[in-house]
Design a protein around this motif. Structure first.
Motif, mmCIF file in Angstrom:
data_model
loop_
_atom_site.group_PDB
_atom_site.id
_atom_site.type_symbol
_atom_site.label_atom_id
_atom_site.label_comp_id
_atom_site.label_asym_id
_atom_site.label_seq_id
_atom_site.Cartn_x
_atom_site.Cartn_y
_atom_site.Cartn_z
ATOM 1 N N GLN A 1 -2.711 2.212 -12.655
ATOM 2 C CA GLN A 1 -3.236 1.160 -13.355
ATOM 3 C C GLN A 1 -2.341 0.393 -14.249
ATOM 4 O OE1 GLN A 1 -6.235 3.362 -15.801
ATOM 5 N NE2 GLN A 1 -7.752 3.533 -14.068
ATOM 6 N N LEU A 2 -1.067 0.885 -14.453
ATOM 7 C CA LEU A 2 0.107 0.195 -15.001
ATOM 8 C C LEU A 2 0.750 -0.931 -13.960
ATOM 9 C CD1 LEU A 2 1.463 2.930 -17.398
ATOM 10 C CD2 LEU A 2 -0.346 1.017 -17.828
ATOM 11 N N LEU A 3 0.206 -0.922 -12.787
ATOM 12 C CA LEU A 3 1.062 -1.671 -11.561
ATOM 13 C C LEU A 3 -0.028 -2.758 -11.294
ATOM 14 C CD1 LEU A 3 2.447 1.023 -9.443
ATOM 15 C CD2 LEU A 3 3.425 -0.095 -11.274
ATOM 16 N N SER A 4 0.856 -3.994 -11.217
ATOM 17 C CA SER A 4 0.138 -5.136 -10.688
ATOM 18 C C SER A 4 0.785 -5.343 -9.338
ATOM 19 C CB SER A 4 0.160 -6.310 -11.646
ATOM 20 O OG SER A 4 -0.234 -7.478 -10.931
ATOM 21 N N LYS B 1 0.874 -1.053 -0.050
ATOM 22 C CA LYS B 1 0.010 -0.096 -0.114
ATOM 23 C C LYS B 1 0.917 1.173 -0.010
ATOM 24 C CE LYS B 1 -3.525 2.141 2.345
ATOM 25 N NZ LYS B 1 -5.076 2.221 3.472
ATOM 26 N N ILE B 2 2.064 1.220 0.738
ATOM 27 C CA ILE B 2 2.939 2.472 0.842
ATOM 28 C C ILE B 2 3.498 2.507 -0.612
ATOM 29 C CG2 ILE B 2 4.992 3.259 1.717
ATOM 30 C CD1 ILE B 2 4.112 1.973 4.387
ATOM 31 N N LEU B 3 4.051 1.569 -1.116
ATOM 32 C CA LEU B 3 4.641 1.598 -2.395
ATOM 33 C C LEU B 3 3.524 2.193 -3.619
ATOM 34 C CD1 LEU B 3 6.798 -1.344 -2.462
ATOM 35 C CD2 LEU B 3 7.495 0.797 -2.272
ATOM 36 N N ARG B 4 2.320 1.671 -3.603
ATOM 37 C CA ARG B 4 1.342 2.137 -4.517
ATOM 38 C C ARG B 4 1.081 3.494 -4.389
ATOM 39 N NH1 ARG B 4 -2.083 0.025 -7.952
ATOM 40 N NH2 ARG B 4 -1.799 -2.264 -7.233
#
Length: 154
Positions: free
Chosen positions: A131-134, A117-120
């Motif tokens: 939206q480009l991250l999974s 969550k912190i990284l997102r």
């Protein structure tokens, strides 16, 4: 728990700060595999492995300490550089965020989820299209952060 929440809030506020001027500079969006590898290799603490795909990992002690939800002191600089490369690559990214503290599976699951969550949030505040991250949080041993581009040509 109260101290942890205060630290988390401080980190999230720090994530709003402008990016470091030490981030790698890439002239145009969209990179070859070699260009991407070269830029990622410039990031402090990054370990790059190549096989069928390009994988970048940040082992324990380079970005996160064992049992810590927040990046280590100086951990923001590699994240700034990483966000810059990810944005300028024009690619989607798959991230694995791991935790193995020795405190039990439930604790490790929660720790990995908090790190994710912190990284997102950090990447979103850095201007990266999330939206480009999974991002997958895992309670297992291994590099606390491992990522790879979803598709990149040679």
């Amino acid at each position: 728990m109260r101290n942890f929440c205060l630290l988390l809030i401080c980190f999230l506020l720090a994530a709003c700060a402008p990016a470091s001027s030490q981030a790698p500079i890439i002239e145009e969006a969209g990179m070859s595999r070699q260009e991407l590898r070269t830029e990622l290799a410039k990031i402090a603490g990054a370990q790059i492995t190549e096989g069928d795909s390009l994988v970048v990992s940040f082992p324990t002690g380079t970005l996160f300490a064992t049992g810590s939800a927040l990046p280590m002191p100086g951990g923001i600089d590699p994240l700034d550089a990483l966000a810059t490369v990810m944005k300028q690559s024009g690619l989607s990214w798959s991230l694995k965020v791991r935790a193995a503290s020795g405190e039990g599976e439930l604790y490790d699951s929660e720790l990995a989820a908090i790190r994710a969550k912190i990284l997102r949030t950090y990447f979103k505040n850095s201007g990266l299209n999330t939206q480009l991250l999974s991002i997958t949080a895992l309670a297992e041993s291994g590099a606390p952060l491992e990522l790879k581009p979803i598709s990149v040509g040679d």
